[in-house]
Design an enzyme around this catalytic site. Structure first.
Site, PDB file in Angstrom:
ATOM      1  N   GLU A 156      -7.852 -63.955 -64.677  1.00  0.00           N
ATOM      2  CA  GLU A 156      -9.001 -64.787 -64.297  1.00  0.00           C
ATOM      3  C   GLU A 156     -10.225 -63.945 -63.955  1.00  0.00           C
ATOM      4  OE1 GLU A 156     -10.089 -65.467 -60.778  1.00  0.00           O
ATOM      5  OE2 GLU A 156      -8.983 -63.693 -60.204  1.00  0.00           O
ATOM      6  N   GLN A 206      -8.008 -62.752 -45.610  1.00  0.00           N
ATOM      7  CA  GLN A 206      -6.861 -62.605 -46.487  1.00  0.00           C
ATOM      8  C   GLN A 206      -6.710 -61.177 -47.015  1.00  0.00           C
ATOM      9  OE1 GLN A 206      -7.318 -65.758 -49.439  1.00  0.00           O
ATOM     10  NE2 GLN A 206      -5.795 -66.975 -48.350  1.00  0.00           N
ATOM     11  N   HIS A 242      -2.456 -73.873 -54.318  1.00  0.00           N
ATOM     12  CA  HIS A 242      -3.230 -72.847 -53.608  1.00  0.00           C
ATOM     13  C   HIS A 242      -2.353 -72.066 -52.631  1.00  0.00           C
ATOM     14  CE1 HIS A 242      -6.720 -74.474 -55.508  1.00  0.00           C
ATOM     15  NE2 HIS A 242      -6.545 -75.650 -54.946  1.00  0.00           N
ATOM     16  N   LEU A 243      -1.445 -72.768 -51.956  1.00  0.00           N
ATOM     17  CA  LEU A 243      -0.536 -72.070 -51.056  1.00  0.00           C
ATOM     18  C   LEU A 243       0.378 -71.143 -51.842  1.00  0.00           C
ATOM     19  CD1 LEU A 243       0.406 -71.683 -48.163  1.00  0.00           C
ATOM     20  CD2 LEU A 243       1.964 -73.630 -48.460  1.00  0.00           C
ATOM     21  N   ALA A 244       0.763 -71.549 -53.055  1.00  0.00           N
ATOM     22  CA  ALA A 244       1.601 -70.688 -53.903  1.00  0.00           C
ATOM     23  C   ALA A 244       0.921 -69.346 -54.128  1.00  0.00           C
ATOM     24  CB  ALA A 244       1.872 -71.380 -55.241  1.00  0.00           C
ATOM     25  N   ASP A 245      -0.360 -69.376 -54.410  1.00  0.00           N
ATOM     26  CA  ASP A 245      -1.111 -68.144 -54.644  1.00  0.00           C
ATOM     27  C   ASP A 245      -1.123 -67.266 -53.394  1.00  0.00           C
ATOM     28  OD1 ASP A 245      -2.861 -66.488 -56.288  1.00  0.00           O
ATOM     29  OD2 ASP A 245      -4.454 -67.116 -54.931  1.00  0.00           O
ATOM     30  N   GLN A 246      -1.288 -67.892 -52.235  1.00  0.00           N
ATOM     31  CA  GLN A 246      -1.413 -67.143 -50.986  1.00  0.00           C
ATOM     32  C   GLN A 246      -0.086 -66.583 -50.493  1.00  0.00           C
ATOM     33  OE1 GLN A 246      -3.461 -69.841 -48.305  1.00  0.00           O
ATOM     34  NE2 GLN A 246      -4.949 -70.320 -49.882  1.00  0.00           N
ATOM     35  N   HIS A 289      -5.003 -67.973 -61.536  1.00  0.00           N
ATOM     36  CA  HIS A 289      -5.241 -67.192 -60.323  1.00  0.00           C
ATOM     37  C   HIS A 289      -3.930 -66.564 -59.849  1.00  0.00           C
ATOM     38  CE1 HIS A 289      -7.575 -66.580 -56.503  1.00  0.00           C
ATOM     39  NE2 HIS A 289      -8.573 -66.671 -57.344  1.00  0.00           N
TER      40      HIS A 289
END
Length: 346
Positions: free
Chosen positions: A14, A104, A286-290, A311
């Site tokens: 990305e 982060q 989004h939580l998966a990415d974090q 992402h």
């Protein structure tokens, strides 16, 4: 080899700031230096913007690092960390740039540091294209706390885009190593809550947004709340839909824009909330990415989620450059995926 310079192409996948932030975080965690070129090559304005530069400089301060290329607009940096130092830090972006993205960047190494840390961050706390403070506080931090550390967040003043001016603190009680956990079942839904935040704007904007959520998600009126923000420096508008379950909390957000009618603001978040609820998974996109970095730091674990975003896929490849782990992503059903982190055997 630990001291060998890792070469990273910032245009990969990305091609955004996530590659820079993840590289900085993982460099501090592992002590491994890196060089990244083509920074944010996939964006309209390539190179480091103010919030990215703040993240670089914050990481350098936390890790006593030697850095080159840390200037606005730079498309290449080198980063050589020394020792991660816990303690008290205060970082100011100086604009509405996202403070949560800066957090982060420096949080992962401080989760496994040798002592307590307190961070104060000033700038934007509720920005488009970044997790708002509320998301990190209610969704992300509770999962991290299950892995051993204690992360406590406190919003002092919200900062909406474009004025910024927000401020929050984070207190981190670290552990020697993160525990492996699994997020396989969401459990029963225990609460649903939608909030529309309006700062220095007519309340009617928030009422219109909540009406859309009520109608499209078929949520009870008692689950809706208008929040009039009194202490914001500039105008701002945010609408959230929160789904609390036995094992996890997820939140979906929409940001008011000058050119977007109020009743259009919640439409994307309603779509995302519907997909999440229909999939029956605990972890949203989004939580998966974090969670990828902390799960990799733990050396294992698994969670179920919806299809991974570009992402997240880009983040996985960045993580593998620093940590000796692999990821298995298995499709179990139409919109149901399981992500497993596996430590490579030498």
């Amino acid at each position: 080899m630990k001291n060998e310079m890792i070469k990273i192409d910032g245009s990969y996948g990305e091609g955004g700031g996530q590659i820079v932030r993840s590289s900085l975080a993982l460099s501090l965690v592992t002590g491994r230096p890196f060089e990244i070129d083509n920074i944010r090559a996939g964006r309209k304005k390539p190179g480091l913007m103010r919030q990215h530069l703040t993240a670089v400089n914050a990481a350098a301060e936390v890790g006593c690092a030697k850095v080159t290329g840390n200037t606005i607009g730079s498309r290449k940096i080198t980063f050589e960390p020394q020792t991660v130092n816990a303690g008290k830090y205060h970082f100011t972006i100086g604009s509405a740039g996202s403070t949560t993205l800066v957090l982060q960047t420096i949080l992962p190494p401080l989760l496994v540091a040798d002592k307590y840390t307190k961070i104060t961050l000033e700038g934007g706390t509720h920005n488009p294209y970044a997790p708002p403070f509320d998301y990190l506080d209610k969704c992300f931090a509770p999962v991290i706390n299950r892995m051993g550390p204690s992360v406590k967040m406190n919003l002092k003043r919200p900062g909406f885009y474009p004025a910024g001016g927000g401020r929050f603190t984070v207190e981190i009680q670290p552990v020697e190593k993160l525990d492996r956990i699994e997020l396989i079942e969401r459990g029963d839904i225990t609460a649903r809550r939608a909030k529309a935040y309006v700062a220095n704007l007519p309340e009617q904007i928030g009422h219109r947004e909540l009406k859309v959520i009520k109608q499209r998600l078929n949520w009870d009126k008692n689950w809706l709340e208008l929040v009039e923000v009194k202490d914001s420096i500039g105008p701002g508008n945010l609408v959230t839909a929160e789904v609390r379950s036995e094992n996890v909390t997820e939140m979906f957000t929409g940001f008011g824009m000058r050119s977007v009618p109020a009743d259009k603001v919640p439409v994307p978040l309603v779509k995302e909330a519907r997909e999440y609820l229909a999939a029956g998974v605990p972890v949203g996109r989004h939580l998966a990415d974090q969670l990828l970095i902390p799960f990799a730091m733990a050396g294992g674990g698994r969670f179920r989620t919806v299809p991974l975003t570009m992402h997240s896929l880009t983040n996985i490849e960045t993580i593998k450059k620093f940590l000796d782990v692999d990821f298995e992503v298995e499709k179990l059903d139409k919109d149901l995926y399981e992500v497993r982190v596996i430590r490579n055997k030498k």
